[in-house]
Design an enzyme around this catalytic site. Sequence first.
Site, mmCIF file in Angstrom:
data_model
loop_
_atom_site.group_PDB
_atom_site.id
_atom_site.type_symbol
_atom_site.label_atom_id
_atom_site.label_comp_id
_atom_site.label_asym_id
_atom_site.label_seq_id
_atom_site.Cartn_x
_atom_site.Cartn_y
_atom_site.Cartn_z
ATOM 1 N N ARG A 45 0.849 -1.214 0.000
ATOM 2 C CA ARG A 45 0.000 0.000 0.000
ATOM 3 C C ARG A 45 0.877 1.255 0.000
ATOM 4 N NH1 ARG A 45 -1.475 1.755 4.645
ATOM 5 N NH2 ARG A 45 -2.026 -0.274 5.501
ATOM 6 N N TYR A 97 -17.857 16.258 -14.312
ATOM 7 C CA TYR A 97 -18.336 14.878 -14.377
ATOM 8 C C TYR A 97 -19.345 14.626 -13.237
ATOM 9 C CZ TYR A 97 -18.160 9.849 -13.560
ATOM 10 O OH TYR A 97 -18.493 8.547 -13.318
ATOM 11 N N ASP A 169 -8.872 18.493 -13.738
ATOM 12 C CA ASP A 169 -9.170 17.145 -14.215
ATOM 13 C C ASP A 169 -8.846 17.147 -15.718
ATOM 14 O OD1 ASP A 169 -10.341 14.837 -15.248
ATOM 15 O OD2 ASP A 169 -11.987 14.860 -13.813
ATOM 16 N N LYS A 194 -9.764 5.998 -18.834
ATOM 17 C CA LYS A 194 -10.154 6.469 -20.161
ATOM 18 C C LYS A 194 -8.979 6.336 -21.144
ATOM 19 C CE LYS A 194 -14.100 7.384 -18.215
ATOM 20 N NZ LYS A 194 -13.892 7.464 -16.800
#
Length: 377
Positions: A45, A97, A169, A194
């Site tokens: 992690r 978004y 973004d 994406k």
Amino acid sequence: MRRKTKLIHGGIPQDQHTGGVSFPIQLSSTFKQKSIGDFNYEYARTGNPTREALEKLIAELEDGNAGFAFASGMAAITTVCKLFSQGDHLLFSEDVYGGTYRLVVNVLSKEGITADFVDTTDLNKVEKTLQNNTKAIFLETPTNPLLTITDIASISKWAQDKGLLTIVDNTFATPYWQNPLQLGADVVLHSATKYLGGHSDVLAGLVVVHSKALADEIGFLQNATGAVLGAQDSWLLIRGIRTLAVRMEEIESHANQVATFLQQHSTVPIVYYPGLPTHTGYELHHKQSRGSGGILSFECGSEERVSKILSSLSYFTLAESLGAVESLISVPAKMTHASIPAERRKELGITDGLIRLSIGLEDPDDLIEDLERALKK
Ligand SMILES: Cc1ncc(COP(=O)(O)O)c(C=O)c1O
């Protein structure tokens, strides 16, 4: 190193131990310490070699100093929002978004963080929403789904003067076309699900920053909150990024042809695409970005017509998401932006007759013929 070369040779391009030209997937969740505290990696992690190779690559592509990989774009956005706390106020582009909107309205609000959604294309309107406790402005440009363009340099300069962070973004443009940190932003982030992944087979989010202080804070939050990207997915993303240049160039050329076709079609009243000279923000977009991308939206008039078009298409898959090799079609009001109240959607221009296309790598003539057939119905 130039942009195309960086995509191939950026980050840590080879395995240091074997010389393997494909970076290895390191699945180990923990790592041997020679003695207490003497290690290269401690726990997956906190740090994983494959994730680190990806994080170095995205930091170089965005011209930042530190990159961070997350389990999804929303995990990246959520982690960045953890920079803020109770009593803080944030500003967001008004047609961000839908998932970002939902996070702000339904989650951040519970943490005592307030926000305003504002037309970031107009600095006067932005100025009016500023409060004493405003800490950051979050931009999307081009926006999803109306491809609205915001001046990153002007907003970043304004925000810096007021002591706010600018967060961008950059999912639609990708680092291949646009680099917000170079334009003065403090944080750039991506839904790497994406274009960066590019093949509809990985869910991921990325964040890049310049400043050491922000890198330390986001690194701390990444480890403390734990929504990190796994090693397999980090590898898939590195592989996707290698071909970003060829995909983006080709996809953009196809999108231009499809947008031009739609604009000339007698039954299509509006086409939103930053590559069309008639698009509001065309000049600004081309000042701050090197390409127009592969997403376009168009108005087809009504929900009934949307249904007819959807049922007539062969090559556009009805699906959420965007930015992959196959062309996708979606209806923002019913899908990606359904979490925005209907009244607000109407104000923004996200009508029930709005269709969004993510143009892929099929032959553009097939895509145009497909749309032509569907629009005739
Ligand atoms: C512009 C933009 N930002 C963020 C996200 C969220 O990313 P993810 O779906 O990877 O969580 C999306 C998803 O569609 C998006 O389009």
